[in-house]
Design a protein around this motif. Sequence first.
Motif, PDB file in Angstrom:
ATOM      1  N   GLN B  25       0.842  -1.189   0.000  1.00 34.00           N
ATOM      2  CA  GLN B  25       0.000   0.000   0.000  1.00 34.00           C
ATOM      3  C   GLN B  25       0.884   1.249   0.000  1.00 34.00           C
ATOM      4  O   GLN B  25       1.935   1.274   0.629  1.00 34.00           O
ATOM      5  N   ASP B  26       0.393   2.277  -0.704  1.00 32.38           N
ATOM      6  CA  ASP B  26       1.169   3.506  -0.838  1.00 32.38           C
ATOM      7  C   ASP B  26       0.468   4.693  -0.191  1.00 32.38           C
ATOM      8  O   ASP B  26       0.679   5.846  -0.581  1.00 32.38           O
ATOM      9  N   MET B  27      -0.369   4.421   0.806  1.00 37.18           N
ATOM     10  CA  MET B  27      -1.150   5.476   1.453  1.00 37.18           C
ATOM     11  C   MET B  27      -0.646   5.801   2.858  1.00 37.18           C
ATOM     12  O   MET B  27      -1.300   6.527   3.601  1.00 37.18           O
ATOM     13  N   ASN B  28       0.495   5.228   3.221  1.00 40.87           N
ATOM     14  CA  ASN B  28       1.102   5.474   4.537  1.00 40.87           C
ATOM     15  C   ASN B  28       0.183   5.035   5.685  1.00 40.87           C
ATOM     16  O   ASN B  28       0.194   5.631   6.768  1.00 40.87           O
ATOM     17  N   HIS B  29      -0.595   3.973   5.434  1.00 39.93           N
ATOM     18  CA  HIS B  29      -1.496   3.460   6.462  1.00 39.93           C
ATOM     19  C   HIS B  29      -0.728   2.673   7.507  1.00 39.93           C
ATOM     20  O   HIS B  29       0.192   1.917   7.190  1.00 39.93           O
ATOM     21  N   GLU B  30      -1.161   2.831   8.770  1.00 42.55           N
ATOM     22  CA  GLU B  30      -0.548   2.063   9.854  1.00 42.55           C
ATOM     23  C   GLU B  30      -1.056   0.626   9.889  1.00 42.55           C
ATOM     24  O   GLU B  30      -0.310  -0.304  10.150  1.00 42.55           O
ATOM     25  N   GLY B  51       1.048  -2.099  12.960  1.00 43.36           N
ATOM     26  CA  GLY B  51       2.240  -1.306  12.709  1.00 43.36           C
ATOM     27  C   GLY B  51       3.386  -2.193  12.259  1.00 43.36           C
ATOM     28  O   GLY B  51       3.348  -3.427  12.393  1.00 43.36           O
ATOM     29  N   GLU B  52       4.403  -1.525  11.715  1.00 37.78           N
ATOM     30  CA  GLU B  52       5.592  -2.254  11.245  1.00 37.78           C
ATOM     31  C   GLU B  52       6.151  -3.123  12.364  1.00 37.78           C
ATOM     32  O   GLU B  52       6.299  -2.668  13.500  1.00 37.78           O
ATOM     33  N   VAL B  66       2.149 -14.507   8.753  1.00 35.24           N
ATOM     34  CA  VAL B  66       2.267 -13.182   8.161  1.00 35.24           C
ATOM     35  C   VAL B  66       3.532 -12.500   8.644  1.00 35.24           C
ATOM     36  O   VAL B  66       4.100 -12.865   9.677  1.00 35.24           O
ATOM     37  N   SER B  67       3.949 -11.500   7.873  1.00 41.52           N
ATOM     38  CA  SER B  67       5.073 -10.670   8.311  1.00 41.52           C
ATOM     39  C   SER B  67       4.863  -9.254   7.808  1.00 41.52           C
ATOM     40  O   SER B  67       4.337  -9.036   6.709  1.00 41.52           O
ATOM     41  N   ARG B  68       5.310  -8.300   8.646  1.00 42.55           N
ATOM     42  CA  ARG B  68       5.190  -6.886   8.284  1.00 42.55           C
ATOM     43  C   ARG B  68       6.546  -6.239   8.584  1.00 42.55           C
ATOM     44  O   ARG B  68       6.725  -5.542   9.575  1.00 42.55           O
ATOM     45  N   LEU B  69       7.507  -6.488   7.700  1.00 41.06           N
ATOM     46  CA  LEU B  69       8.860  -5.981   7.896  1.00 41.06           C
ATOM     47  C   LEU B  69       8.967  -4.521   7.495  1.00 41.06           C
ATOM     48  O   LEU B  69       9.812  -3.779   8.018  1.00 41.06           O
ATOM     49  N   LYS B  70       8.147  -4.106   6.549  1.00 39.23           N
ATOM     50  CA  LYS B  70       8.107  -2.711   6.134  1.00 39.23           C
ATOM     51  C   LYS B  70       6.681  -2.196   6.284  1.00 39.23           C
ATOM     52  O   LYS B  70       5.720  -2.962   6.095  1.00 39.23           O
ATOM     53  N   PHE B  74       2.685  -6.176   3.521  1.00 36.20           N
ATOM     54  CA  PHE B  74       2.148  -7.166   4.464  1.00 36.20           C
ATOM     55  C   PHE B  74       2.061  -8.476   3.704  1.00 36.20           C
ATOM     56  O   PHE B  74       1.346  -8.572   2.704  1.00 36.20           O
ATOM     57  N   LEU B  75       2.818  -9.466   4.144  1.00 32.89           N
ATOM     58  CA  LEU B  75       2.926 -10.733   3.440  1.00 32.89           C
ATOM     59  C   LEU B  75       2.101 -11.806   4.138  1.00 32.89           C
ATOM     60  O   LEU B  75       2.119 -11.909   5.370  1.00 32.89           O
TER      61      LEU B  75
END
Lengths: 113, 113
Positions: B25-30, B51-52, B66-70, B74-75
């Motif tokens: 996503q490119d909307m800077n969503h948390e 959050g990251e 799942v993972s959220r490294l950046k 969100f994988l």
Amino acid sequence: AQSVAQPEDQVNVAEGNPLTVKCTYSVSGNPYLFWYVQYPNRGLQFLLKYITGDNLVKGSYGFEAEFNKSQTSFHLKKPSALVSDSALYFCVVPPSNTGKLIFGQGTTLQVKP
Amino acid sequence: NAGVTQTPKFRVLKTGQSMTLLCAQDMNHEYMYWYRQDPGMGLRLIHYSVGEGTTAKGEVPDGYNVSRLKKQNFLLGLESAAPSQTSVYFCASSFVGSNQPQHFGDGTRLSIL
């Protein structure tokens, strides 16, 4: 437990006629309520939300929704239906601040020419 | 803005295979979320992230990781695919707060044979 119900699996309307898609909710406290639309083979799109204030909420594509606290309802309406409004509509409530959503079962709207 | 982008759009797997679904996503969503949509079952939350570096289980987390490294990615991973995981998977994202609408991708259609 918080929940939303959409009593109609399908709503059929003739083009140009007004449409209503019904939703009732069971939420403790003051509710936030959303409507989303899903077109075939697409993700859900946000239409409108009720947070507080005016009971009539206006949203995208000419849709509006009426919040009625005494009847615990949040019905989606449009004065004049278009064939392109044919889609699956979800009434949604966020029960917590995590962003989790509770979805109604969805109502398929068919608008016939 | 691209919004929420999911890759791949379609995939066929054999039972026991593994794969990763990517959401950007490119909307800077948390907040970010993974849902699955099955006929007659509506949308069900698999995992979500506020959050990251943080993730949490949703309604149906078994068989998924799942993972959220950046912040923007969100994988969703399937370690050993099962036919019961045949579904349409949707990613969504939102700003902080339960009154914030979620923005959805167009889905990944996954079939497991």
